[in-house]
Design a protein around this motif. Sequence first.
Motif, PDB file in Angstrom:
ATOM      1  N   ASP A  32      27.099  44.469  59.616  1.00  0.00           N
ATOM      2  CA  ASP A  32      27.528  45.866  59.756  1.00  0.00           C
ATOM      3  C   ASP A  32      27.472  46.308  61.220  1.00  0.00           C
ATOM      4  OD1 ASP A  32      27.880  46.012  57.002  1.00  0.00           O
ATOM      5  OD2 ASP A  32      26.017  47.133  56.640  1.00  0.00           O
ATOM      6  N   HIS A  33      26.372  46.005  61.881  1.00  0.00           N
ATOM      7  CA  HIS A  33      26.202  46.353  63.302  1.00  0.00           C
ATOM      8  C   HIS A  33      27.252  45.643  64.154  1.00  0.00           C
ATOM      9  CE1 HIS A  33      24.346  47.049  67.191  1.00  0.00           C
ATOM     10  NE2 HIS A  33      24.305  45.745  67.384  1.00  0.00           N
ATOM     11  N   TRP A  34      27.475  44.366  63.887  1.00  0.00           N
ATOM     12  CA  TRP A  34      28.449  43.592  64.658  1.00  0.00           C
ATOM     13  C   TRP A  34      29.840  44.206  64.528  1.00  0.00           C
ATOM     14  CZ3 TRP A  34      32.912  40.773  64.318  1.00  0.00           C
ATOM     15  CH2 TRP A  34      33.203  39.941  65.392  1.00  0.00           C
ATOM     16  N   GLU A  35      30.223  44.574  63.315  1.00  0.00           N
ATOM     17  CA  GLU A  35      31.551  45.167  63.106  1.00  0.00           C
ATOM     18  C   GLU A  35      31.718  46.487  63.854  1.00  0.00           C
ATOM     19  OE1 GLU A  35      33.895  44.654  59.268  1.00  0.00           O
ATOM     20  OE2 GLU A  35      31.803  44.749  58.594  1.00  0.00           O
ATOM     21  N   GLU A  36      30.651  47.262  63.923  1.00  0.00           N
ATOM     22  CA  GLU A  36      30.735  48.577  64.568  1.00  0.00           C
ATOM     23  C   GLU A  36      30.593  48.515  66.084  1.00  0.00           C
ATOM     24  OE1 GLU A  36      28.031  51.358  62.782  1.00  0.00           O
ATOM     25  OE2 GLU A  36      28.611  50.734  60.759  1.00  0.00           O
ATOM     26  N   ASP A  44      33.133  45.192  78.981  1.00  0.00           N
ATOM     27  CA  ASP A  44      32.134  46.257  79.069  1.00  0.00           C
ATOM     28  C   ASP A  44      32.753  47.646  78.925  1.00  0.00           C
ATOM     29  OD1 ASP A  44      30.040  44.494  79.345  1.00  0.00           O
ATOM     30  OD2 ASP A  44      30.094  44.536  81.541  1.00  0.00           O
ATOM     31  N   SER A  45      34.013  47.776  79.258  1.00  0.00           N
ATOM     32  CA  SER A  45      34.628  49.106  79.226  1.00  0.00           C
ATOM     33  C   SER A  45      35.778  49.244  78.231  1.00  0.00           C
ATOM     34  CB  SER A  45      35.135  49.463  80.631  1.00  0.00           C
ATOM     35  OG  SER A  45      36.105  48.521  81.038  1.00  0.00           O
ATOM     36  N   GLU A  46      36.139  48.167  77.549  1.00  0.00           N
ATOM     37  CA  GLU A  46      37.270  48.237  76.624  1.00  0.00           C
ATOM     38  C   GLU A  46      36.865  47.817  75.216  1.00  0.00           C
ATOM     39  OE1 GLU A  46      41.281  47.058  78.770  1.00  0.00           O
ATOM     40  OE2 GLU A  46      39.735  45.521  79.062  1.00  0.00           O
ATOM     41  N   THR A  47      37.443  48.503  74.238  1.00  0.00           N
ATOM     42  CA  THR A  47      37.244  48.135  72.840  1.00  0.00           C
ATOM     43  C   THR A  47      38.596  48.071  72.144  1.00  0.00           C
ATOM     44  OG1 THR A  47      36.962  50.429  72.166  1.00  0.00           O
ATOM     45  CG2 THR A  47      34.948  49.197  72.676  1.00  0.00           C
ATOM     46  N   SER A  48      38.582  47.443  70.982  1.00  0.00           N
ATOM     47  CA  SER A  48      39.799  47.295  70.190  1.00  0.00           C
ATOM     48  C   SER A  48      39.559  47.852  68.789  1.00  0.00           C
ATOM     49  CB  SER A  48      40.176  45.810  70.087  1.00  0.00           C
ATOM     50  OG  SER A  48      41.229  45.635  69.164  1.00  0.00           O
ATOM     51  N   THR A  49      40.592  48.384  68.205  1.00  0.00           N
ATOM     52  CA  THR A  49      40.526  48.838  66.822  1.00  0.00           C
ATOM     53  C   THR A  49      41.454  48.007  65.944  1.00  0.00           C
ATOM     54  OG1 THR A  49      42.250  50.483  67.235  1.00  0.00           O
ATOM     55  CG2 THR A  49      39.953  51.208  67.474  1.00  0.00           C
ATOM     56  N   VAL A  50      41.987  46.925  66.485  1.00  0.00           N
ATOM     57  CA  VAL A  50      42.985  46.120  65.783  1.00  0.00           C
ATOM     58  C   VAL A  50      42.357  45.204  64.739  1.00  0.00           C
ATOM     59  CG1 VAL A  50      44.740  44.332  66.089  1.00  0.00           C
ATOM     60  CG2 VAL A  50      44.553  46.193  67.742  1.00  0.00           C
ATOM     61  N   ASN A  51      41.219  44.613  65.039  1.00  0.00           N
ATOM     62  CA  ASN A  51      40.620  43.617  64.151  1.00  0.00           C
ATOM     63  C   ASN A  51      39.599  44.238  63.203  1.00  0.00           C
ATOM     64  OD1 ASN A  51      41.848  41.145  65.239  1.00  0.00           O
ATOM     65  ND2 ASN A  51      40.777  41.760  67.098  1.00  0.00           N
TER      66      ASN A  51
END
Length: 121
Positions: A32-36, A44-51
């Motif tokens: 759960d923590h890993w997914e979030e 360090d400054s970018e995230t994705s919502t695709v996967n």
Amino acid sequence: MSKYYVNKFLFTVDRDPDYLDAYTKDPKKFVDHWEEEIGPKLSDSETSTVNALTDDERAALINHDYVALFEMGAHFFLNLTLFIAIYDETWTLEKGPLSFQREFGARLQHWRDKPYPSVAT
């Protein structure tokens, strides 16, 4: 299956002792923590919502079901090395050297005469 995302999980957790310890102690909480927090990070400054993990992938990771992960197409080496890191020491003490690796192979015997699932992402 999001092979990329599952393989990212296997690779990331196997290479970080703190992640490995947390995943071993409480798989559901760690997945759960890993997914979030961890999985979406690209840098360090970018995230994705695709996967995202599917329900089956999540269940296999939580239950340490390396056979299901293999059957869904998780990269064989990443799958094997993560679960060696979790189980090898205990299995070796109880059953001798390479006992977990033999168990891993034995549980995949039903694939002996089939082509391996594709690991292409």
